[in-house]
Design a protein around this motif. Structure first.
Motif, mmCIF file in Angstrom:
data_model
loop_
_atom_site.group_PDB
_atom_site.id
_atom_site.type_symbol
_atom_site.label_atom_id
_atom_site.label_comp_id
_atom_site.label_asym_id
_atom_site.label_seq_id
_atom_site.Cartn_x
_atom_site.Cartn_y
_atom_site.Cartn_z
ATOM 1 N N SER A 184 0.858 -1.269 0.067
ATOM 2 C CA SER A 184 0.026 -0.112 -0.068
ATOM 3 C C SER A 184 1.001 1.287 0.149
ATOM 4 C CB SER A 184 -0.893 0.061 1.137
ATOM 5 O OG SER A 184 -1.763 1.120 1.278
ATOM 6 N N ASP A 185 0.315 2.227 -0.865
ATOM 7 C CA ASP A 185 1.235 3.512 -0.775
ATOM 8 C C ASP A 185 0.467 4.572 -0.300
ATOM 9 O OD1 ASP A 185 -0.729 3.426 -2.800
ATOM 10 O OD2 ASP A 185 0.302 4.409 -4.274
ATOM 11 N N LYS A 186 -0.714 4.309 0.660
ATOM 12 C CA LYS A 186 -1.598 5.170 1.286
ATOM 13 C C LYS A 186 -0.609 6.148 2.040
ATOM 14 C CE LYS A 186 -6.018 5.583 3.493
ATOM 15 N NZ LYS A 186 -7.149 4.805 3.986
ATOM 16 N N VAL A 187 0.230 5.726 2.821
ATOM 17 C CA VAL A 187 1.027 6.567 3.668
ATOM 18 C C VAL A 187 1.772 7.526 2.856
ATOM 19 C CG1 VAL A 187 2.819 6.846 5.431
ATOM 20 C CG2 VAL A 187 1.093 4.811 5.541
ATOM 21 N N VAL A 188 2.263 7.222 1.965
ATOM 22 C CA VAL A 188 3.155 8.025 1.092
ATOM 23 C C VAL A 188 2.215 9.284 0.250
ATOM 24 C CG1 VAL A 188 4.745 8.148 -1.173
ATOM 25 C CG2 VAL A 188 5.058 6.110 0.486
ATOM 26 N N ARG A 189 1.056 8.626 -0.094
ATOM 27 C CA ARG A 189 0.142 9.798 -0.640
ATOM 28 C C ARG A 189 -0.362 10.471 0.361
ATOM 29 N NH1 ARG A 189 -4.253 7.468 -1.960
ATOM 30 N NH2 ARG A 189 -3.914 5.242 -1.620
ATOM 31 N N LEU A 190 -0.587 10.091 1.485
ATOM 32 C CA LEU A 190 -1.095 11.019 2.740
ATOM 33 C C LEU A 190 0.266 12.312 3.003
ATOM 34 C CD1 LEU A 190 -3.269 8.917 4.985
ATOM 35 C CD2 LEU A 190 -3.872 10.950 3.791
ATOM 36 N N MET A 191 1.292 11.599 2.993
ATOM 37 C CA MET A 191 2.477 12.624 3.265
ATOM 38 C C MET A 191 2.466 13.683 2.067
ATOM 39 S SD MET A 191 5.470 9.884 4.577
ATOM 40 C CE MET A 191 6.657 11.378 4.938
ATOM 41 N N ASP A 192 2.444 13.161 0.920
ATOM 42 C CA ASP A 192 2.364 13.905 -0.282
ATOM 43 C C ASP A 192 1.320 15.112 -0.159
ATOM 44 O OD1 ASP A 192 4.593 12.694 -1.256
ATOM 45 O OD2 ASP A 192 3.563 11.547 -2.642
ATOM 46 N N GLU A 193 0.215 14.572 0.301
ATOM 47 C CA GLU A 193 -0.947 15.508 0.369
ATOM 48 C C GLU A 193 -0.790 16.599 1.493
ATOM 49 O OE1 GLU A 193 -5.836 15.046 0.489
ATOM 50 O OE2 GLU A 193 -4.635 13.424 0.448
ATOM 51 N N VAL A 194 -0.262 16.200 2.666
ATOM 52 C CA VAL A 194 0.094 16.814 3.707
ATOM 53 C C VAL A 194 1.095 17.972 3.305
ATOM 54 C CG1 VAL A 194 1.060 17.170 6.133
ATOM 55 C CG2 VAL A 194 -0.451 15.297 5.649
ATOM 56 N N GLU A 195 2.244 17.866 2.492
ATOM 57 C CA GLU A 195 3.014 18.533 2.054
ATOM 58 C C GLU A 195 2.426 19.511 1.178
ATOM 59 O OE1 GLU A 195 6.126 16.500 0.082
ATOM 60 O OE2 GLU A 195 6.700 15.267 1.877
ATOM 61 N N SER A 196 1.705 19.152 0.160
ATOM 62 C CA SER A 196 1.054 20.161 -0.664
ATOM 63 C C SER A 196 -0.103 21.143 -0.079
ATOM 64 C CB SER A 196 -0.111 19.234 -1.536
ATOM 65 O OG SER A 196 -0.557 20.062 -2.546
ATOM 66 N N ILE A 197 -0.671 20.694 0.887
ATOM 67 C CA ILE A 197 -1.595 21.554 1.881
ATOM 68 C C ILE A 197 -0.762 22.394 2.569
ATOM 69 C CG2 ILE A 197 -3.196 21.474 3.612
ATOM 70 C CD1 ILE A 197 -4.369 19.053 2.834
ATOM 71 N N PHE A 198 0.276 22.002 3.194
ATOM 72 C CA PHE A 198 0.999 22.588 4.224
ATOM 73 C C PHE A 198 1.919 24.057 3.280
ATOM 74 C CE2 PHE A 198 4.574 23.994 6.832
ATOM 75 C CZ PHE A 198 4.221 23.918 8.285
ATOM 76 N N THR A 199 2.159 23.331 2.163
ATOM 77 C CA THR A 199 3.161 24.310 1.139
ATOM 78 C C THR A 199 2.235 25.524 0.905
ATOM 79 O OG1 THR A 199 4.646 22.580 0.835
ATOM 80 C CG2 THR A 199 4.384 24.440 -0.531
ATOM 81 N N ARG A 200 0.824 25.137 0.725
ATOM 82 C CA ARG A 200 0.063 26.031 -0.055
ATOM 83 C C ARG A 200 -0.487 27.280 1.036
ATOM 84 N NH1 ARG A 200 -2.885 22.711 -2.369
ATOM 85 N NH2 ARG A 200 -4.553 22.459 -0.859
ATOM 86 N N HIS A 201 -0.889 26.566 2.159
ATOM 87 C CA HIS A 201 -1.360 27.352 3.102
ATOM 88 C C HIS A 201 -0.535 27.935 4.263
ATOM 89 C CE1 HIS A 201 -5.336 26.484 1.237
ATOM 90 N NE2 HIS A 201 -5.132 25.150 1.407
ATOM 91 N N PHE A 202 0.391 27.265 4.470
ATOM 92 C CA PHE A 202 1.533 27.792 5.517
ATOM 93 C C PHE A 202 2.948 28.215 5.213
ATOM 94 C CE2 PHE A 202 -1.473 24.641 7.672
ATOM 95 C CZ PHE A 202 -1.940 25.540 8.584
ATOM 96 N N ALA A 203 2.990 28.271 4.059
ATOM 97 C CA ALA A 203 4.570 28.452 3.460
ATOM 98 C C ALA A 203 4.439 29.338 2.036
ATOM 99 C CB ALA A 203 5.178 27.514 3.141
#
Length: 622
Positions: A184-203
């Protein structure tokens, strides 16, 4: 069984992460406009589903069941953000916002009460940012856990092939690799999604800036630190040897001159010596915690990139003592050369002011993050119980209970310089004053009082009666300390009995708490006789020796009752020796206290800290 529990924990982490992303999206909508959401006809079903999902997860929309209407006939809702009152500022802010909403916003004709303070939004955003960082760290730990298990399977099967002379690992590995846990790559996809959201809204879409929060870089240890530790250690030994020789040649400690020297120089330099000894013991603690893989940075919630390492602690210790002994040598040389005593005796005061200035220096030099973290912890301790108590707060407060002699020396130094006794050389000015004697009680009580207030706050937050029992330990220590100070001023048989009774009671109380509660030892049913089931150190005899050593050092107060008839120099040296023993006992206690905390974290799968979110589930205000 342990893996199943870990998977449940991981599943909760992922669910919390998905919830945080939903909450963050709604919070941004609130921040961009006033906290009212006007629905367009085409968005009603989707908005209703999002609102119901958020309400189920603790975001409260005021009047969500019976929604008020705007002038255009569209439904209007308000979201209430709850910032936990963990500090006095937040408590005052929460009460102010509540009164403002009740007195000003609610009487409006729409009656929505939909105003949210900008500072509240900022505090909530900061909390959610921290939650995202911790979520990303938890996902990283889960990914590492998966890869480590895969490597373990490969090595186990290789060992099996070698022992059994078979080539069966290929078939087993195929089954392992097909498992959901590995494929399963669910954890990797979640990490990518967290990176994307954090980059967009907090950085501000700056990925490099976002990665500094999500993946902080660890600074590599520099050999320069080790070099300077050795250099300052050699300088300290050399200067101390020079000081001892000069003191002997100048007859400094002869009966005629020792009184003045001990009153002017001893309090400041002995305070620095006790502080340096404590730093040295803390450096030894850091070294042992790292050697035994105790995760002290996580337990204390330190930032790994700026946390103090054992080499840094040794560098601060050796540089401090080199500066102090150098000042002692300069003081002695100027005194022997015939300089004015008024000028010479002000050197300890200037040294103290220099180090205080260095402690609060705003420039990014000499471990500024550590210095400011220390000041913040001291503020939390002094203002107890108004701040939420963290592990590092009560750990530092326990250190202060072992540094009461240092605080008394600081009192003597402050009185000496504020009363300008270094000009008149009337040393009895401070000790004969009533205010000085009363402050001795306050200073002796203060560390125990702060620690007792921390216990009261923890009981209030957690409703655990064990914290009240712990508070009783510090109250008994306050009573015993007060009795000993009174006995030192009034040596009567009545006060001797009071001192013996209170000190024995407090000592037994403290020993029980050390062994049974803080160290979790003396368990008669343990597989390790009278220890505990889980031990980090392999040599069990070390624990038995530590129990005996802590017992002996806890009863050092007996010397204050059976006071030896010695001169002023020998008396001060004896006091310094006993104070040093207490600092050594505290450093020895620190290791086992954190060892027990680490084992509790591992046993309860607390590898990821809980992060408060700025929302709470309350009844609808509609």
């Amino acid at each position: 069984m342990e893996k199943t529990d870990y998977f449940r924990k991981s599943k909760k982490i992922i669910q919390v992460g998905m919830l945080k992303k939903k909450i963050r999206g709604e919070l941004l909508t609130c921040a961009e406009s006033p906290t009212e959401f006007e629905e367009t006809p085409g968005q009603t079903p989707e908005t209703d589903s999002v609102i119901s999902a958020l309400e189920r997860n603790g975001v409260n929309f005021i009047g969500s069941e019976v929604r008020s209407k705007t002038k255009n006939g569209k439904p209007k809702m308000s979201m209430r953000i709850d910032i936990p009152p963990t500090t006095p500022t937040r408590t005052i802010s929460a009460v102010t916002c509540m009164l403002w909403e009740d007195l000003v916003n609610n009487p409006k004709k729409d009656g929505a009460g939909d105003f949210i303070n900008r500072k509240t939004i900022q505090s909530a955003e900061k909390m959610i940012r921290g939650a995202f960082v911790e979520l990303y760290r938890g996902l990283g730990l889960l990914k590492t856990y998966s890869s480590l298990n895969m490597v373990a399977f490969v090595k186990i099967l290789k060992k099996f092939d070698k022992v059994s002379n078979q080539q069966a690992s290929g078939n087993y590995l195929k089954s392992v690799k097909r498992s959901h846990f590995i494929s399963s790559d669910k954890v990797v996809r979640l990490m990518d999604e967290v990176e994307s959201i954090f980059t967009r809204h907090f950085a501000n879409n700056d990925r490099k800036k976002a990665m500094k929060f999500l993946r902080p870089q660890h600074h590599r240890d520099s050999h320069m630190v080790t070099f300077f530790v050795g250099l300052f250690t050699g300088c300290f030994v050399s200067l101390f040897s020079v000081y001892a020789i000069l003191a002997h040649l100048s007859g400094l400690f002869t009966p005629g001159t020792e009184a003045g020297y001990m009153e002017t120089v001893y309090p400041v330099f002995s305070a620095f010596a006790l502080l340096s000894l404590h730093l040295f013991m803390y450096g030894c603690n850091l070294f042992m915690w790292k050697s035994t893989r105790i995760n002290y940075n996580f337990i204390f919630e330190f930032t790994p990139s700026t946390a103090l390492k054992y080499r840094d602690a040794f560098l601060i210790c050796t540089s401090l003592m080199t500066a102090v002994v150098g000042a002692m040598v300069i003081h002695l040389l100027l005194r022997s050369s015939g300089f004015s005593p008024t000028q010479v005796d002000s050197i300890p005061g200037f040294l103290l002011l220099f180090f205080i200035g260095l402690l609060i220096c705003p420039f990014n030099i000499f471990y500024r993050p550590t210095r400011y973290c220390f000041l913040r912890i001291i503020r939390n301790i002094v203002c107890s119980p108004f701040y939420k108590v963290l592990m590092v707060d009560f750990f530092m407060a326990d250190q202060l209970t072992s540094q009461i002699p240092l605080l008394r020396h600081m009192e003597s130094t402050a009185c000496y310089f504020l009363a300008q006794s270094f000009r008149t050389h009337r040393y009895e000015t401070c000790k004969s004053g009533r205010l000085y004697r009363e402050l001795a009680y306050v200073i002796s009580f203060a560390p125990y009082y702060w620690r007792a207030m921390q216990c009261a706050r923890r009981w209030f937050d957690e409703c655990d009666p064990k914290h009240l029992a712990n508070m009783g330990k510090y109250v008994s220590a306050m009573v015993a300390a007060g009795a000993r100070i009174t006995y030192a001023n009034q040596k009567t048989e009545l006060w001797l009995v009071v001192v013996l009774f209170t000190s024995v009671l407090a000592t037994v109380y403290q020993l029980y708490w050390d062994f049974v509660q803080d160290w979790k030892l003396l368990n008669p049913k343990s597989k390790n006789p009278w220890l505990r089931d889980d031990l980090i150190l392999k040599n069990k005899s070390i624990y038995y020796v530590s129990i005996a050593l802590n017992l002996v050092l806890r009863v050092a107060w007996v010397e204050t009752v059976t006071r030896f008839d010695v001169g002023i120099l020998e008396s001060r040296m004896l006091d310094f020796f006993l104070a040093s023993l207490e600092v050594i006992r505290r450093g020895h206690w620190n290791f086992y206290r954190l060892e027990n905390e680490h084992l509790n974290n591992v046993g309860k799968f607390r590898a990821v800290k809980a992060v408060l979110l700025p929302f709470r589930e309350t009844d609808s205000d509609g």
